[in-house]
Design a protein around this motif. Structure first.
Motif, PDB file in Angstrom:
ATOM      1  N   THR A 125      39.231 102.169 -11.221  1.00  0.00           N
ATOM      2  CA  THR A 125      38.052 102.020 -12.072  1.00  0.00           C
ATOM      3  C   THR A 125      38.287 102.767 -13.366  1.00  0.00           C
ATOM      4  O   THR A 125      38.610 103.964 -13.351  1.00  0.00           O
ATOM      5  CB  THR A 125      36.789 102.560 -11.387  1.00  0.00           C
ATOM      6  N   SER A 150      36.362 103.918 -16.802  1.00  0.00           N
ATOM      7  CA  SER A 150      34.988 104.077 -17.279  1.00  0.00           C
ATOM      8  C   SER A 150      34.943 104.938 -18.520  1.00  0.00           C
ATOM      9  O   SER A 150      35.865 105.724 -18.789  1.00  0.00           O
ATOM     10  CB  SER A 150      34.111 104.706 -16.185  1.00  0.00           C
ATOM     11  N   SER A 167      32.425 100.208 -17.794  1.00  0.00           N
ATOM     12  CA  SER A 167      33.381 100.383 -16.694  1.00  0.00           C
ATOM     13  C   SER A 167      33.995  99.043 -16.353  1.00  0.00           C
ATOM     14  O   SER A 167      33.425  97.976 -16.626  1.00  0.00           O
ATOM     15  CB  SER A 167      32.710 100.982 -15.459  1.00  0.00           C
ATOM     16  N   ILE A 168      35.171  99.082 -15.741  1.00  0.00           N
ATOM     17  CA  ILE A 168      35.828  97.897 -15.212  1.00  0.00           C
ATOM     18  C   ILE A 168      36.536  98.303 -13.930  1.00  0.00           C
ATOM     19  O   ILE A 168      37.180  99.357 -13.869  1.00  0.00           O
ATOM     20  CB  ILE A 168      36.799  97.278 -16.243  1.00  0.00           C
ATOM     21  N   GLY A 221      32.809  94.417 -14.143  1.00  0.00           N
ATOM     22  CA  GLY A 221      32.524  95.569 -14.985  1.00  0.00           C
ATOM     23  C   GLY A 221      31.344  95.320 -15.895  1.00  0.00           C
ATOM     24  O   GLY A 221      30.635  94.304 -15.791  1.00  0.00           O
TER      25      GLY A 221
END
Length: 817
Positions: free
Chosen positions: A672, A674, A688-689, A711
């Motif tokens: 993740t 972010s 985020s992704i 995300g």
């Protein structure tokens, strides 16, 4: 004489007023309620009231007084110097809480800079801004969490490719997971209303030994609102009301807080009425008919119709609405200077909740079920809690929590062309005891030793009965007969008991590094007894199983500079099969899950690292978390033979038999990325992704519950009383090749159908834009407006049966009384 009297009165009045301080927000001069004011030893503590006023007469003139509120920067001043600022303290609002206090990681207050785990937090302010309809919707807005929905009255959070009984739900220190929390999708997260939540914290991964079993994917901890005592007798109230257009939702929540010197009370009642949900109309994915509802069943408990009804608006998802009521009552009583008592009472109930996926299921070209719904989901919690501060060498402070929970759920179903209605009822009684204790080994808390115990006992009662309807002019007037129905769980009763103990040690090795270590031992014991053998005969109709394990974690935090933090964790997790894993019997899409009394525990071994970079004096940060989890002896659903047969007659139909079984090794890895912070005092952003992949080493099958890339990105503006934000939420495509085709958990059949290949496409990618705004009219009135899915996009969340909401206009009003 009169002049002397007036002078005395003047000095008395001035002395009384000088003992009071007013705390205001800098820039807007709004009073700040619940500011904690304390001296250096923290032996004397008072709080501001709703007017921002506190009485400081209990402090000495020489005391250094601190003013603390989680949303503002802390302020210190000598009491005798307050006169120089006219006894008015202005606190500066935190634009970003980058080193906020986290409550759930160690079950004690801990700075985020001392925690190696990936953590997501939603404050009360965040919750009000998001205006989520359910707590599942709240979780869906946190980075790294994906939420699945089988019906609108539900929401199954997915953490790192794990969900349901691999994710631990906790409310106010009490574990919600019980003996019938299932694999697949679990809808129980909605039984805690977002309107009573003060704060939600999510810990990702199995690294927290203070929680133990079930926390393979992580821990979701709800903290509900708690009253505070006051030197001044006060009564405070709040009314919150919201309307949402996409399903004609009306939610009203009212609470009252009584604050006295020796006790305090908080009472909250929340009621939500959700209508049928409308899907989006803009079909960028190219599938014109996907998800549309052309016909539906209008059968009820008392109304009988032999045929489906045509839906005048196919984008309106009939049989999705429901109602929910949530009640919270808390009493807080400071028994002494070192002992605080809290009594926590919670009750949640709902109307019948239609099972949307089954009510839209077809068999031979016609709707299969006339009725399929969950009965009222009821949750009762009674939990006394004692916080102690004896300041002993072996125990400086700690918390003891007792709890009783009563959970009721039921399933009712009947097929079209049939008068046979089946009822399956479950009741779980859960008793638990938690003790969490802390011993600082140094005065500056650079070394802390903590330890604790946990004991739980679940008693499960499962019953089933079939009744034949008696119909007169399309009205159900009674029943003509009864018939045998297979219960979902062992009909002779079952129990699940666990006992655990843990120790933790945290040390600041230097100003730049911190070490966290811990171990936990747990033992579980399960009993189950089957009586009725009409449909299934097991090798043993009564079982008694015990399992135990030792898990450990080690985390290291390194801060090479003030602007960098690098974390590393090695940890293990353990999940012992519960009653649902071993003893459940249920049907889905022609497959019947049967008991497997030989099921063993599954284990997780986790390795993760993360890095955080701060900018602009820690007003902005970016972070990257990468993990790899090895699952050993993992539990999965697979085809299974019973008594040498791979089929069974269930509810009058022949079906394949499946069971939860142990396999070898599997892996899940992902990351993740972010970021969050402020460009300047007015503009902020966050995003985020998350990427996840999971596969079995032994079978080479993809794992279930692995979401596609997802995300969000948000940009916002905030100035004094006004705040507005726009966010973009996106979800990648999940192709057919990435599904687990054996377990059936990910609902591939709910994705678009490809008639040329006689298979399914998988989940199309999608992205939507949302807007949120709020305006604080004054200290008593706040307005919130949300526009979700602005462009009215049609989509489904991964593994979800129900289409996501279309364009939604939501307006909320908050009144402080």
């Amino acid at each position: 004489m009169i002049m002397r009297f007036l002078v005395v009165i003047f000095f008395i009045t001035f002395s009384i007023q000088s003992q009071q301080v007013k705390v205001l927000e800098l820039g807007v001069d709004f009073p700040i309620e619940n500011v904690t004011i304390y001296n250096e030893t923290k032996e004397t503590i008072v709080y501001t009231d709703k007017y921002g006023i506190a009485d400081l007469s209990v402090f000495k003139e020489s005391d250094i007084i601190s003013f603390y509120h989680i949303g503002f920067f802390e302020y210190e001043i000598l009491k005798r110097e307050l006169g120089e600022i006219e006894f008015v303290v202005h606190l500066v609002k935190k634009s970003e809480q980058l080193d906020e206090i986290v409550l759930s990681a160690s079950k004690g207050n801990e700075k985020r800079s001392r925690i190696a785990e990936q953590i997501a937090v939603a404050s009360e302010i965040d919750i009000k801004k998001l205006a989520p309809q359910t707590s599942a919707d709240l979780l869906a807005n946190l980075p790294g969490i994906k939420v699945q929905k089988t019906q609108f009255g539900g929401g199954s959070p997915v953490l790192r490719g794990m969900e349901a009984n691999r994710v631990l739900l906790v409310v106010d220190g009490v574990r919600m997971n019980n003996a019938i929390y299932r694999m697949g999708h679990l809808q129980n997260s909605i039984t805690v209303s977002p309107n009573i939540i003060d704060r939600t914290e999510v810990i990702f991964g199995p690294s927290s030994v203070v929680y133990g079993s079930d926390a393979l994917g992580g821990v979701i901890h709800y903290f509900t609102k708690t009253p505070k005592t006051s030197l001044n007798n006060e009564v405070k109230g709040e009314i919150f009301s919201r309307y949402s257009s996409v399903n004609n939702e009306i939610t009203t929540q009212a609470n009252v807080e009584l604050q006295f010197k020796k006790w305090a009370s908080f009472t909250s009642v929340s009621y939500s009425d959700f209508g049928d949900l409308r899907m989006g109309k803009s079909r960028n994915h190219g599938f014109k008919e996907w998800g549309k509802v052309y016909e539906y069943s209008n059968n009820t408990d008392t109304y009988y119709n032999t045929n489906p009804v045509q839906n005048e608006n196919p984008t309106l998802q009939k049989n999705t609405g429901f109602k929910q009521t949530d009640i919270l009552q808390k009493f807080a009583i400071p028994f002494s200077k070192n002992t605080d008592f809290t009594l926590n009472l919670q009750y949640s109930t709902s109307s019948n909740i239609p099972r949307f996926d089954n009510l839209t299921q077809y068999s031979d070209g016609s709707l299969k079920f006339a009725e399929w719904y969950y009965g009222p989901q009821q949750r009762l919690l009674v939990s006394p809690q004692l916080k102690i501060n004896p300041s002993k060498k072996w125990l400086d402070y700690g918390t003891i929590t007792l709890a009783y929970q009563n959970i009721k759920e039921s399933r009712v179903q009947r097929k079209f062309t049939s008068l046979d209605r089946s009822y399956r009822d479950e009741q779980v009684d859960v008793f638990s005891l938690n003790g969490d204790f802390f011993v600082p080994l140094t005065n500056d808390n650079s070394r802390i030793f903590s330890y604790g115990i946990e004991a739980t006992h679940n008693n499960v009662n499962s019953e089933a009965i079939g009744k034949v309807l008696d119909i007169y002019n399309n009205t159900v007037v009674g029943f003509t007969d009864e018939f045998t129905v297979q219960s979902r769980y062992p009909d002779g009763g079952s129990t699940y008991t666990s006992a655990a103990a843990y120790v933790n040690y945290r040390q600041d090795i230097s100003e730049k590094s911190t070490l966290n270590t811990g171990v936990r031992f747990i033992n579980t014991h399960l009993t189950a007894k089957w009586i009725d053998d009409t449909f299934i005969t097991l090798p043993n109709m009564g079982i008694s199983l015990s399992n135990s394990s030792l898990t450990a974690t080690i985390g290291y935090i390194f801060k090479p500079t003030l602007d960098w933090q690098i974390n590393g964790i090695v940890s293990s997790g353990f999940r012992s099969p519960n009653i649902d894993d071993i003893g459940k019997i249920r049907e889905k899409n022609g497959d019947v899950t049967v008991p497997n009394i030989y099921l063993k525990p599954e284990y997780a071994y986790n390795f993760e690292t993360s890095a955080i970079k701060y900018f602009n004096h820690k007003k902005f940060h970016i972070g990257l978390d990468v993990y790899y989890t090895l699952l050993h002896n993992y539990i999965t659903r697979d085809y299974y033979e019973m008594d040498g047969s791979s089929t069974i007659i269930y509810d009058g139909e022949e079906a394949n038999t499946m069971a939860n079984v142990n396999k070898g090794n599997a892996y899940i890895y992902g990351s993740t990325f972010s970021f969050k912070g402020n460009f300047n005092p007015m503009w902020y952003t966050k995003g985020s992704i998350t990427y996840t992949k999971g596969m079995a080493y032994d079978t080479k099958n993809r794992l279930s519950s692995i979401p596609p890339l997802f995300g969000m990105l948000e940009l916002g503006f905030e100035k004094k009383r006004f705040q507005v934000g726009v966010n973009w939420v996106f979800n990648g495509e999940k192709t057919l090749e990435t599904y687990n085709l054996v377990e059936g958990i990910d609902n591939l059949e709910e994705t678009p159908y490809n008639p040329l290949l006689d298979t399914y496409y998988g989940t199309p990618s999608w992205n939507i834009f949302n807007l949120n705004a709020n305006y604080k009219v004054n200290n008593n009135v706040s307005l919130f407006v949300n526009i979700d899915n602005i462009f009215d996009i049609h989509y489904k969340e991964f593994a979800s049966a129900i289409s996501a909401p279309g364009r939604n206009f939501s307006a909320s009003l908050l009144l402080n009384i």
